[in-house]
Design a protein around this motif. Structure first.
Motif, short mmCIF file in Angstrom:
data_model
loop_
_atom_site.label_atom_id
_atom_site.label_comp_id
_atom_site.label_asym_id
_atom_site.label_seq_id
_atom_site.Cartn_x
_atom_site.Cartn_y
_atom_site.Cartn_z
N ASP A 17 -39.03 -55.38 4.09
CA ASP A 17 -38.64 -56.53 3.36
C ASP A 17 -38.85 -56.52 2.21
O ASP A 17 -39.74 -56.25 1.37
N VAL A 18 -37.66 -56.73 1.09
CA VAL A 18 -37.69 -56.19 -0.25
C VAL A 18 -38.58 -57.13 -1.03
O VAL A 18 -38.88 -57.26 -2.24
N GLN A 19 -38.86 -58.36 -0.35
CA GLN A 19 -39.77 -59.54 -1.13
C GLN A 19 -41.15 -59.35 -0.72
O GLN A 19 -42.08 -60.01 -1.19
N ARG A 20 -41.54 -58.42 0.27
CA ARG A 20 -43.03 -58.19 0.68
C ARG A 20 -43.18 -56.50 0.28
O ARG A 20 -42.95 -55.74 1.36
N LYS A 21 -43.93 -56.15 -0.78
CA LYS A 21 -44.23 -54.80 -1.06
C LYS A 21 -45.00 -54.20 0.03
O LYS A 21 -44.79 -52.92 0.19
N VAL A 22 -45.83 -54.74 0.76
CA VAL A 22 -46.62 -54.28 1.74
C VAL A 22 -45.85 -53.72 2.89
O VAL A 22 -46.25 -52.53 3.58
N THR A 23 -44.55 -54.11 3.32
CA THR A 23 -43.72 -53.65 4.16
C THR A 23 -43.39 -52.09 3.87
O THR A 23 -43.14 -51.22 4.37
N TYR A 24 -42.91 -52.15 2.42
CA TYR A 24 -42.51 -51.06 1.91
C TYR A 24 -43.62 -49.95 1.84
O TYR A 24 -43.33 -48.79 2.28
N ARG A 25 -44.89 -50.19 1.38
CA ARG A 25 -45.93 -49.53 1.55
C ARG A 25 -46.11 -48.84 3.01
O ARG A 25 -46.87 -47.74 3.12
N ASN A 26 -46.00 -49.77 4.06
CA ASN A 26 -46.45 -49.39 5.32
C ASN A 26 -45.30 -48.24 5.98
O ASN A 26 -45.62 -47.80 6.93
N LEU A 27 -44.16 -47.87 5.30
CA LEU A 27 -42.99 -47.06 5.65
C LEU A 27 -43.63 -45.96 6.13
O LEU A 27 -43.28 -45.20 7.15
N GLY A 28 -44.66 -45.36 5.27
CA GLY A 28 -45.09 -43.78 5.47
C GLY A 28 -45.79 -43.80 6.99
O GLY A 28 -45.81 -42.87 7.50
N THR A 29 -46.74 -44.84 6.96
CA THR A 29 -47.39 -44.79 8.47
C THR A 29 -46.43 -44.98 9.53
O THR A 29 -46.53 -44.25 10.64
N TRP A 30 -45.48 -45.90 9.42
CA TRP A 30 -44.47 -46.04 10.61
C TRP A 30 -43.64 -44.67 10.67
O TRP A 30 -43.49 -44.39 11.92
N TYR A 31 -43.39 -44.12 9.73
CA TYR A 31 -42.39 -43.11 9.91
C TYR A 31 -43.29 -41.75 10.48
O TYR A 31 -42.60 -40.99 11.32
#
Length: 141
Positions: A17-31
Motif C-alpha cells: 500500500d503506497v499510503q502505508r510504509k509498513v507494508t513496503y517494509r514488510n516486503l523483504g520478509t514476505w519475499y
C-alpha cells in the motif's frame, strides 16, 4: 503465512500500500518466505492505491530493482492497471507451469501420480472384515 498458501502456486502477486510504509517494509520478509517455499515461481510487485496519490507513480522503489521484479502501479479502487496486472501474472504463471524446472514441482507431480488404491480385487480386504475389524468366521459344516 502458512506453507500451504504457497502449495502449487505458479506465480505471486506481492502487493504493498503506497499510503502505508509498513507494508513496503514488510516486503523483504514476505519475499524471503515466498522463496523458501517456492524458489522459482515468477513474482510481480504491486504498488496499490495510486488513486490516493498519483505522485507515487513517479517514485522509484528499490525493492523491485533489487530483485528484478516487474512493478505495477495500480488502484484497486478505480481499476487502474488491474486488468493488465492480472493478464501479465496469468501469462507468467502459465509459462512457468509449462516450463518449470523446479524440483519441488516435480516432487509434487510425482506425489499426485501415486495411486493409493489397491488395483486387484484380491488385494482388497473383505468388506465384512473392514466393517468389523475382524475376519468372518467360517460357516459350520
Amino acid at each position: 503465512m502458512h506453507a500451504s498458501y504457497y502449495h502449487k502456486a505458479h506465480a505471486c502477486i506481492m502487493v504493498f500500500d503506497v499510503q502505508r510504509k509498513v507494508t513496503y517494509r514488510n516486503l523483504g520478509t514476505w519475499y524471503a518466505e515466498l522463496r523458501e517455499f517456492r524458489p522459482e515461481i515468477p513474482c510481480v510487485l504491486v504498488a496499490n492505491k495510486i488513486d490516493a496519490d498519483i505522485k507515487m507513480t513517479q517514485k522509484s522503489f528499490s525493492f523491485a530493482k533489487k530483485f528484478s521484479l516487474p512493478l505495477y502501479f495500480v488502484s484497486a479502487a478505480d481499476g487502474t492497471n488491474v486488468v493488465k496486472l492480472f493478464n501479465d501474472a496469468i501469462r507468467l504463471a502459465v509459462s512457468y507451469k509449462q516450463n518449470s524446472q523446479d524440483f519441488m514441482d516435480e516432487v509434487l507431480q510425482e506425489l499426485e501420480n501415486i495411486d493409493l488404491e489397491p488395483e486387484d480385487e484380491e488385494d482388497r480386504p473383505d468388506q465384512e472384515q473392514e466393517q468389523h475389524g475382524r475376519p468372518e468366521s467360517p460357516a459350520p459344516s
